[in-house]
Structures are given as C-alpha cells and as structure tokens.
Design a protein around this motif. Structure first.
Motif, mmCIF file in Angstrom:
data_model
loop_
_atom_site.group_PDB
_atom_site.id
_atom_site.type_symbol
_atom_site.label_atom_id
_atom_site.label_comp_id
_atom_site.label_asym_id
_atom_site.label_seq_id
_atom_site.Cartn_x
_atom_site.Cartn_y
_atom_site.Cartn_z
ATOM 1 N N THR A 29 5.436 8.499 7.379
ATOM 2 C CA THR A 29 4.334 7.837 6.681
ATOM 3 C C THR A 29 3.759 8.663 5.539
ATOM 4 N N PRO A 30 4.547 8.897 4.494
ATOM 5 C CA PRO A 30 4.026 9.634 3.336
ATOM 6 C C PRO A 30 3.196 8.736 2.425
ATOM 7 N N CYS A 31 2.606 9.415 1.413
ATOM 8 C CA CYS A 31 1.876 8.713 0.345
ATOM 9 C C CYS A 31 2.678 8.897 -0.934
ATOM 10 N N ALA A 32 2.937 7.826 -1.658
ATOM 11 C CA ALA A 32 3.737 7.898 -2.892
ATOM 12 C C ALA A 32 2.817 7.940 -4.103
ATOM 13 N N VAL A 33 3.140 8.849 -5.047
ATOM 14 C CA VAL A 33 2.384 8.976 -6.293
ATOM 15 C C VAL A 33 3.375 9.301 -7.404
ATOM 16 N N ASN A 34 3.197 8.650 -8.580
ATOM 17 C CA ASN A 34 4.005 9.034 -9.745
ATOM 18 C C ASN A 34 3.081 9.705 -10.749
ATOM 19 N N MET A 35 3.437 10.958 -11.123
ATOM 20 C CA MET A 35 2.631 11.693 -12.117
ATOM 21 C C MET A 35 3.428 11.849 -13.407
ATOM 22 N N GLY A 36 4.282 10.851 -13.674
ATOM 23 C CA GLY A 36 5.264 10.983 -14.745
ATOM 24 C C GLY A 36 6.598 11.319 -14.115
ATOM 25 N N ASN A 37 6.537 11.623 -12.818
ATOM 26 C CA ASN A 37 7.712 11.837 -11.969
ATOM 27 C C ASN A 37 7.354 11.438 -10.548
ATOM 28 N N PRO A 38 8.349 11.106 -9.730
ATOM 29 C CA PRO A 38 8.058 10.544 -8.402
ATOM 30 C C PRO A 38 7.771 11.612 -7.346
ATOM 31 N N HIS A 39 6.767 11.350 -6.496
ATOM 32 C CA HIS A 39 6.397 12.278 -5.418
ATOM 33 C C HIS A 39 6.141 11.509 -4.129
ATOM 34 N N ALA A 40 6.544 12.145 -3.003
ATOM 35 C CA ALA A 40 6.206 11.627 -1.674
ATOM 36 C C ALA A 40 5.460 12.746 -0.958
ATOM 37 N N VAL A 41 4.198 12.495 -0.623
ATOM 38 C CA VAL A 41 3.333 13.522 -0.024
ATOM 39 C C VAL A 41 3.175 13.239 1.463
ATOM 40 N N PHE A 42 3.626 14.200 2.304
ATOM 41 C CA PHE A 42 3.442 14.110 3.753
ATOM 42 C C PHE A 42 2.280 15.014 4.142
ATOM 43 N N PHE A 43 1.320 14.481 4.895
ATOM 44 C CA PHE A 43 0.210 15.313 5.361
ATOM 45 C C PHE A 43 0.546 15.887 6.740
ATOM 46 N N ASP B 231 0.857 -1.195 0.000
ATOM 47 C CA ASP B 231 0.000 0.000 0.000
ATOM 48 C C ASP B 231 0.890 1.240 0.000
ATOM 49 N N THR B 232 1.004 1.889 -1.165
ATOM 50 C CA THR B 232 1.884 3.080 -1.244
ATOM 51 C C THR B 232 1.154 4.332 -0.761
#
Ligand SMILES: N[C@H](CCC[C@H](N)C(=O)O)C(=O)O
Length: 294
Positions: free
Chosen positions: A162-176, A144-145
C-alpha cells in the motif's frame, strides 16, 4: 571521433548523490543513452545522474537540462542534480556568474526556479506534484493514489504494501515503514522499480515519519539503484506524508547522505527543496571512452 570527446565536465554531489555536469550550451551536441553509459564508465566522471546543459528553449530561462541515469535512461527531474547545476552556473570559474542569486532552469518536466541561499545552499521550486493515476503514471486507474494496491513478499504477510504514488516530474512510490534500514532494499528495490504497475518504472522510497517535521528516508532510484540521496524522492515523501496526514507541510527529510528541507507550499501547491551542492573536481572526457560505443 565522438564530438563529446575532450569536453570539460564537473564532478559534484548533492548529499552524496553522485552528479556529473556537462555544459553543451552553444553547441548542437546531444548525449545519447550510449554516450551517457560510456561517460559513466570513466571512474572520475562516474555518476548516479548526468546533468547536460543545453541552450535555453524558453525566454527568461538559463538552460534546458537533460537528465540521464547511469543506466542511460532519461528522467524529467533530479533535485540534487538541479542544485549542482545551479552551483555550477553561479560559482564554477569556467561557466559561473557569481552575480547571479537566482536562476530558472528547464527540464522535460517543466520550469525550475532556483534561489541561491548561500555559497553552497540552494532552494529549488520543484513545481506542483502530479497525483492522478495517469500522471504518475500507473498502469491501471486508481481513484486514490495516496494508497494503492501494490505489495511485495508473501501474500498473507507482505514485506511492503500500500504505497503512495507521487510524480515530481518523475514517478515515485512511497512506502511508509517503521525503520527504512530494516529492509533489503537492494533485493526488493529492482522488483518494485520494474513492477508492471509502473509503465515508466518508478523510484521507490522507504519513509519513516519520526515527527510531524522529520522524515527518515531511503531510496532505490529508477535507473540508478540505491543512492545516498534523492531530492525528488524527498519531495515525493513529504507530499505523501501530508496526503496521509502523517506530517506537516514543511519537514526535514534525513537521507543517508544528509538532510533536505522540503515544503509543500500551501499558497500555490509547489514543492520547495532546500539543500547543499558540493563541487568535487573537474576533468575532460577521454576520447577512448567513446570508441566501443562508436
Ligand atoms: N532516478 C531518477 C532521477 C534522479 C532523481 C534523484 N537523483 C534526485 O535527486 O531527484 C529517475 O529516474 O526518475
């Protein structure tokens, strides 16, 4: 002499994200990492990202665009830069066609349909996010990314975790977080960008969900550092907030440089980004820029 010498460039911005546009269509010229760094050394051409247009590679598209960060590294996506390229291809006296109300651009990450909403507002279909651990990519499997183990600071009292990982054509780590502006992003950004969990490094987002349709965001960009805005980062933050059930599928994302409207469309899973592109000035690349790189 470097074949890029004396070529015309446009200096633009997308919500303060510094963008330089170089049109190499009709040539076989290529920009190296050294060339990109040399162009960034020219104050009037300095950029967070350099968007280089090449002849289309796929029928029905208007250009193939290569994206360079100021450190010379290449990226597969740049939302703000894509809007600036679209403005140039429609409105720039030197290369634009004002009759166009829609375009399709292509980057290493895929096709980017763009719609012109007004003189300076464009909507880019940024495509569907990639969410599997090996599509981000991450260095080890995570089922579970949407929340994976990564933290920074003291083990028993981490600064971020505990970030959330998303690739939008490039890598991202989102921390809330509660307040994105409460962190020393200049200090923690590079540590996270270069963390071994990210084989291709990563863009780092600090996101606060203020309402189901409003996210406040700050970004440390891979290869560029803190920027005034990050379009793909805004897309990643919205996708992450939906995955965490923190926001609706359409929201305003407020970056230091301004607002973007982001929608993770239910029908096809594509992410739409709407925002401004601003022309600042044009110039030509001084031949002396390339002497040391030669
Ligand atoms: N630094 C990013 C590319 C630019 C992204 C940002 N400027 C945008 O508007 O999406 C990366 O290396 O993946």
């Amino acid at each position: 002499m470097n074949a890029l010498a004396n070529r015309r460039f446009l200096k633009m911005n997308g919500l303060g994200n510094q963008i330089t546009v170089l049109d190499l269509r009709g040539t076989r010229l290529l920009v190296s990492a050294d060339d990109a760094r040399a162009i960034a050394a020219e104050p009037r051409a300095r950029f967070d990202q350099l968007m280089v247009l090449h002849d289309p590679q796929v029928a029905g598209t208007d250009a193939f665009v290569r994206i360079y960060n100021i450190d010379g590294s290449e990226a597969g996506a740049c939302g703000n830069g894509t809007r600036c390229v679209a403005w140039a291809m429609v409105a720039d006296p030197g290369m634009g066609d004002p009759a166009r109300t829609s375009l399709t651009l292509q980057t290493k990450a895929g096709l980017l349909p763009v719609r012109r909403e007004s003189e300076t507002i464009f909507t880019v279909d940024m495509g569907a996010p990639r969410l599997a651990w090996d599509e981000i990519p991450l260095a080890e499997p995570f089922e579970d990314t949407s929340r994976f183990e990564l933290q920074i600071g003291p083990i028993d009292d981490p600064i971020l975790h505990t970030p959330c990982a998303v690739n939008m054509g490039n890598p991202h780590a989102v921390f809330f977080v509660e307040d994105p502006y409460a962190y020393n992003l200049a200090q923690i950004g590079p540590l996270l960008e270069n963390h071994p969990i990210f084989p291709d490094r990563a863009n780092i987002e600090l996101a606060a969900v203020k309402a189901p349709d409003h996210i406040v965001l700050r970004v440390w960009e891979r290869g560029a550092g803190i920027t005034q805005a990050c379009g793909s980062g805004a897309c990643a933050a919205l996708v992450a907030a939906v995955r965490r059930e923190l926001s609706a599928r359409k929201a305003v994302v407020s970056l230091p440089g301004g607002d973007l409207t982001i929608e993770w469309r239910e029908s096809d899973g594509h992410v739409l980004m709407t925002g401004a592109a601003e022309f600042e000035w044009e110039g030509t690349l001084d031949p002396s820029l390339f002497e040391s790189a030669a």
